[in-house]
Design a protein around this motif. Structure first.
Motif, PDB file in Angstrom:
ATOM      1  N   ALA A 102     -12.931  12.355  -4.384  1.00 25.17           N
ATOM      2  CA  ALA A 102     -11.663  12.831  -4.915  1.00 25.17           C
ATOM      3  C   ALA A 102     -11.621  14.331  -5.176  1.00 25.17           C
ATOM      4  CB  ALA A 102     -11.328  12.083  -6.209  1.00 25.17           C
ATOM      5  N   SER A 103     -12.586  15.084  -4.650  1.00 23.96           N
ATOM      6  CA  SER A 103     -12.541  16.518  -4.883  1.00 23.96           C
ATOM      7  C   SER A 103     -13.317  17.266  -3.820  1.00 23.96           C
ATOM      8  CB  SER A 103     -13.059  16.851  -6.277  1.00 23.96           C
ATOM      9  OG  SER A 103     -12.877  18.211  -6.568  1.00 23.96           O
ATOM     10  N   PHE A 104     -13.471  18.553  -4.038  1.00 22.70           N
ATOM     11  CA  PHE A 104     -13.933  19.453  -2.990  1.00 22.70           C
ATOM     12  C   PHE A 104     -15.427  19.730  -3.024  1.00 22.70           C
ATOM     13  CE2 PHE A 104     -14.660  23.730  -1.285  1.00 22.70           C
ATOM     14  CZ  PHE A 104     -14.088  23.616  -0.035  1.00 22.70           C
ATOM     15  N   GLU A 105     -15.959  20.056  -4.191  1.00 26.17           N
ATOM     16  CA  GLU A 105     -17.345  20.535  -4.253  1.00 26.17           C
ATOM     17  C   GLU A 105     -17.943  20.187  -5.616  1.00 26.17           C
ATOM     18  OE1 GLU A 105     -19.206  24.693  -2.881  1.00 26.17           O
ATOM     19  OE2 GLU A 105     -17.981  24.878  -4.701  1.00 26.17           O
ATOM     20  N   THR A 106     -19.197  19.709  -5.600  1.00 31.78           N
ATOM     21  CA  THR A 106     -19.929  19.403  -6.816  1.00 31.78           C
ATOM     22  C   THR A 106     -21.106  20.360  -6.929  1.00 31.78           C
ATOM     23  OG1 THR A 106     -19.340  17.078  -6.522  1.00 31.78           O
ATOM     24  CG2 THR A 106     -21.075  17.552  -8.097  1.00 31.78           C
ATOM     25  N   LEU A 156       0.826  -1.194   0.000  1.00 35.35           N
ATOM     26  CA  LEU A 156       0.000   0.000   0.000  1.00 35.35           C
ATOM     27  C   LEU A 156       0.864   1.248   0.000  1.00 35.35           C
ATOM     28  CD1 LEU A 156      -2.828  -0.886   2.522  1.00 35.35           C
ATOM     29  CD2 LEU A 156      -2.993  -0.702   0.046  1.00 35.35           C
ATOM     30  N   ALA A 157       0.413   2.260  -0.742  1.00 37.67           N
ATOM     31  CA  ALA A 157       1.068   3.569  -0.757  1.00 37.67           C
ATOM     32  C   ALA A 157      -0.006   4.619  -0.553  1.00 37.67           C
ATOM     33  CB  ALA A 157       1.798   3.802  -2.075  1.00 37.67           C
ATOM     34  N   THR A 158       0.394   5.772  -0.076  1.00 37.46           N
ATOM     35  CA  THR A 158      -0.554   6.855   0.134  1.00 37.46           C
ATOM     36  C   THR A 158      -0.450   7.833  -1.014  1.00 37.46           C
ATOM     37  OG1 THR A 158      -0.346   6.631   2.507  1.00 37.46           O
ATOM     38  CG2 THR A 158      -1.266   8.684   1.709  1.00 37.46           C
ATOM     39  N   ALA A 159      -1.569   8.088  -1.671  1.00 40.03           N
ATOM     40  CA  ALA A 159      -1.585   9.014  -2.804  1.00 40.03           C
ATOM     41  C   ALA A 159      -2.368  10.254  -2.414  1.00 40.03           C
ATOM     42  CB  ALA A 159      -2.219   8.357  -4.017  1.00 40.03           C
ATOM     43  N   LEU A 160      -1.789  11.372  -2.597  1.00 34.10           N
ATOM     44  CA  LEU A 160      -2.419  12.631  -2.213  1.00 34.10           C
ATOM     45  C   LEU A 160      -3.343  13.109  -3.322  1.00 34.10           C
ATOM     46  CD1 LEU A 160      -2.516  15.016  -0.246  1.00 34.10           C
ATOM     47  CD2 LEU A 160      -0.608  15.998  -1.486  1.00 34.10           C
ATOM     48  N   LEU A 161      -4.624  13.308  -2.992  1.00 30.53           N
ATOM     49  CA  LEU A 161      -5.572  13.797  -3.986  1.00 30.53           C
ATOM     50  C   LEU A 161      -5.631  15.304  -4.002  1.00 30.53           C
ATOM     51  CD1 LEU A 161      -8.611  11.410  -3.675  1.00 30.53           C
ATOM     52  CD2 LEU A 161      -6.846  11.487  -5.418  1.00 30.53           C
ATOM     53  N   GLY A 162      -5.464  15.955  -2.883  1.00 29.21           N
ATOM     54  CA  GLY A 162      -5.561  17.400  -2.860  1.00 29.21           C
ATOM     55  C   GLY A 162      -5.161  17.925  -1.515  1.00 29.21           C
ATOM     56  N   CYS A 163      -5.154  19.242  -1.415  1.00 26.13           N
ATOM     57  CA  CYS A 163      -4.828  19.901  -0.163  1.00 26.13           C
ATOM     58  C   CYS A 163      -5.954  20.858   0.131  1.00 26.13           C
ATOM     59  CB  CYS A 163      -3.519  20.666  -0.276  1.00 26.13           C
ATOM     60  SG  CYS A 163      -2.131  19.657  -0.791  1.00 26.13           S
ATOM     61  N   GLU A 164      -6.530  20.792   1.310  1.00 20.06           N
ATOM     62  CA  GLU A 164      -7.652  21.644   1.590  1.00 20.06           C
ATOM     63  C   GLU A 164      -7.646  22.131   3.018  1.00 20.06           C
ATOM     64  OE1 GLU A 164     -11.123  18.595   2.394  1.00 20.06           O
ATOM     65  OE2 GLU A 164     -10.642  18.715   0.294  1.00 20.06           O
ATOM     66  N   SER A 165      -8.464  23.125   3.280  1.00 20.87           N
ATOM     67  CA  SER A 165      -8.498  23.709   4.590  1.00 20.87           C
ATOM     68  C   SER A 165      -9.817  23.419   5.263  1.00 20.87           C
ATOM     69  CB  SER A 165      -8.267  25.204   4.483  1.00 20.87           C
ATOM     70  OG  SER A 165      -9.404  25.921   4.701  1.00 20.87           O
ATOM     71  N   LEU A 214      -9.986  29.839  -2.846  1.00 25.54           N
ATOM     72  CA  LEU A 214      -9.772  28.399  -2.886  1.00 25.54           C
ATOM     73  C   LEU A 214      -9.431  27.849  -1.517  1.00 25.54           C
ATOM     74  CD1 LEU A 214      -7.786  27.937  -6.201  1.00 25.54           C
ATOM     75  CD2 LEU A 214     -10.253  27.866  -5.810  1.00 25.54           C
ATOM     76  N   GLN A 215      -9.994  26.682  -1.208  1.00 27.79           N
ATOM     77  CA  GLN A 215      -9.691  25.970   0.021  1.00 27.79           C
ATOM     78  C   GLN A 215      -9.070  24.607  -0.259  1.00 27.79           C
ATOM     79  OE1 GLN A 215     -12.892  25.983   2.884  1.00 27.79           O
ATOM     80  NE2 GLN A 215     -13.717  27.892   2.099  1.00 27.79           N
ATOM     81  N   SER A 216      -8.776  24.337  -1.513  1.00 31.19           N
ATOM     82  CA  SER A 216      -8.147  23.080  -1.888  1.00 31.19           C
ATOM     83  C   SER A 216      -7.330  23.317  -3.148  1.00 31.19           C
ATOM     84  CB  SER A 216      -9.206  21.989  -2.139  1.00 31.19           C
ATOM     85  OG  SER A 216      -9.986  22.318  -3.282  1.00 31.19           O
ATOM     86  N   GLU A 217      -6.551  22.335  -3.527  1.00 35.03           N
ATOM     87  CA  GLU A 217      -5.793  22.381  -4.773  1.00 35.03           C
ATOM     88  C   GLU A 217      -5.509  20.965  -5.216  1.00 35.03           C
ATOM     89  OE1 GLU A 217      -1.792  20.948  -3.611  1.00 35.03           O
ATOM     90  OE2 GLU A 217      -2.403  21.652  -5.583  1.00 35.03           O
ATOM     91  N   PRO A 218      -5.307  20.708  -6.496  1.00 32.76           N
ATOM     92  CA  PRO A 218      -5.208  21.679  -7.594  1.00 32.76           C
ATOM     93  C   PRO A 218      -6.563  22.008  -8.219  1.00 32.76           C
ATOM     94  CG  PRO A 218      -4.703  19.487  -8.398  1.00 32.76           C
ATOM     95  CD  PRO A 218      -4.957  19.336  -6.911  1.00 32.76           C
ATOM     96  N   TRP A 219      -6.609  23.138  -8.935  1.00 27.41           N
ATOM     97  CA  TRP A 219      -7.793  23.576  -9.673  1.00 27.41           C
ATOM     98  C   TRP A 219      -7.377  24.064 -11.053  1.00 27.41           C
ATOM     99  CZ3 TRP A 219     -13.018  23.676  -8.534  1.00 27.41           C
ATOM    100  CH2 TRP A 219     -13.379  23.343  -7.205  1.00 27.41           C
ATOM    101  N   ILE A 220      -8.309  23.941 -12.009  1.00 29.18           N
ATOM    102  CA  ILE A 220      -8.186  24.558 -13.320  1.00 29.18           C
ATOM    103  C   ILE A 220      -9.490  25.291 -13.616  1.00 29.18           C
ATOM    104  CG2 ILE A 220      -8.092  24.130 -15.813  1.00 29.18           C
ATOM    105  CD1 ILE A 220      -6.161  21.916 -15.331  1.00 29.18           C
ATOM    106  N   PHE A 221      -9.359  26.535 -14.076  1.00 33.62           N
ATOM    107  CA  PHE A 221     -10.516  27.329 -14.477  1.00 33.62           C
ATOM    108  C   PHE A 221     -10.339  27.758 -15.929  1.00 33.62           C
ATOM    109  CE2 PHE A 221     -10.123  27.870  -9.916  1.00 33.62           C
ATOM    110  CZ  PHE A 221     -11.424  27.820  -9.454  1.00 33.62           C
ATOM    111  N   GLY A 222     -11.417  27.665 -16.694  1.00 34.28           N
ATOM    112  CA  GLY A 222     -11.453  28.248 -18.025  1.00 34.28           C
ATOM    113  C   GLY A 222     -12.202  29.557 -17.961  1.00 34.28           C
ATOM    114  N   VAL A 223     -11.600  30.622 -18.463  1.00 36.17           N
ATOM    115  CA  VAL A 223     -12.209  31.950 -18.431  1.00 36.17           C
ATOM    116  C   VAL A 223     -12.348  32.454 -19.864  1.00 36.17           C
ATOM    117  CG1 VAL A 223     -12.060  34.307 -17.544  1.00 36.17           C
ATOM    118  CG2 VAL A 223     -11.113  32.407 -16.206  1.00 36.17           C
TER     119      VAL A 223
END
Length: 311
Positions: A68-72, A15-24, A273-282
């Protein structure tokens, strides 16, 4: 301060630990990811707490479903990614998985919808992605069941775009300066990718003020180094390099921290932002067209599609 969230995955050595994101703050759930779904899933009424029992009463074993993410967001065709872990803490990879969702207070069950498995590049890891219909905000139960009868349940935090924590499509993009080779803006490093990526040629505020479409990546290769999170910038850089030379899109990357992982950078704060990574299209009108977060390394098609929308 952003903190790290972990997901267990199997490797050749165990087993290994995989980081999905960083959040507060507290751990929450999330994302947006694509997959094929079955046509017109059936619905029926059942209490939210009984969802898994309703759809898989004779399940062969219990699975842990890892968001696997912050908000839907609410709406049709909402993308969601998740991991599956068996009773022995072994990741469940490559399975055929069906997904059902409920409602906050008990109501219609939607499903089954087929999830698809996506491998993490160059790793014996992977996540499942599914497209969901989410008409209601709130805490939404979700059940995932494999063809051999194993099942698990999680909850999604689903928000209306008007009350979303992270800026949703349709919102104006915050106009904020980001570092360039000519002006680091107090950042200790322009880019923690080695060698640095090519997405620092223009400051975000200059691109937006010029009415140029922007693909904004907020990620930190140097401080988020696991197989799922770490290669995000490399993946986006590859997509950028594959675009036509005359593409009007400005690709901008900004680090999460302005120093060695202790101070959240001003652009990250400005984008709420309270987590990462993110991508935004503007778009060229300065409005956010779409957003993706979490396991971006498996979302190359979605990132490319978002770029197509704003080009």
């Amino acid at each position: 301060m952003l903190h790290r969230r972990h997901l267990l995955h199997a490797t050749a050595a165990g087993l290994a630990t995989a980081l999905l994101g960083c959040e507060s703050g507290t751990t929450v759930d999330g994302p947006t990811v694509a997959t094929a779904s079955e046509s017109t899933p059936a619905t029926r009424a059942t209490p939210a707490s009984a969802l898994l029992e309703e759809v898989a009463p004779d399940r062969s074993s219990e699975l842990t479903v890892i968001n696997a993410s912050f908000e839907t967001l609410t709406g049709d065709d909402q993308l969601f990614a998740f991991g599956l872990v068996g009773p022995d803490n072994t990741p469940v990879t490559g399975a055929e998985v069906s997904v059902w969702t409920g409602s906050p207070e008990g109501g219609q069950v939607r499903g089954p919808v087929r999830a698809s498995f996506r491998e993490v590049p160059n790793q014996p890891l992977g996540l499942y992605v599914v497209t969901l219909e989410l008409p209601e905000p709130g805490t939404i139960p979700m059940a995932a069941v494999t063809t051999d009868g194993a099942g698990g349940e999680t909850v999604l935090r689903v928000a209306d775009p008007e009350t979303a924590i992270v800026l949703p499509p349709g919102a104006p993009a915050p106009v904020v300066a980001t570092p360039t080779p000519d002006d680091l803006l107090g950042f200790e490093r322009l880019c923690t990718l080695d060698p640095p990526c090519g997405m620092h040629e223009v400051s975000l505020d200059e691109a937006l003020q010029a009415g140029e479409p922007v693909m904004l990546t907020i990620a930190t290769p140097g401080f988020c180094e696991t197989a799922i999170c770490g290669p995000t910038v490399e993946v986006v850089e590859g997509i950028r390099a594959s675009r036509p030379a005359d593409s009007p899109i400005r690709w901008v990357h900004v680090e999460v921290f302005s120093d060695a992982g202790a101070t959240v950078a001003d652009p990250v704060t400005a984008w709420q932002l309270q987590s990462e990574p993110w991508i935004f299209g503007v778009g060229s009108d300065g409005q956010i067209t779409g957003r993706l977060d979490g396991p971006l390394t498996i979302l190359e098609d979605e990132i490319a599609a978002l770029a197509d929308q704003i080009a």
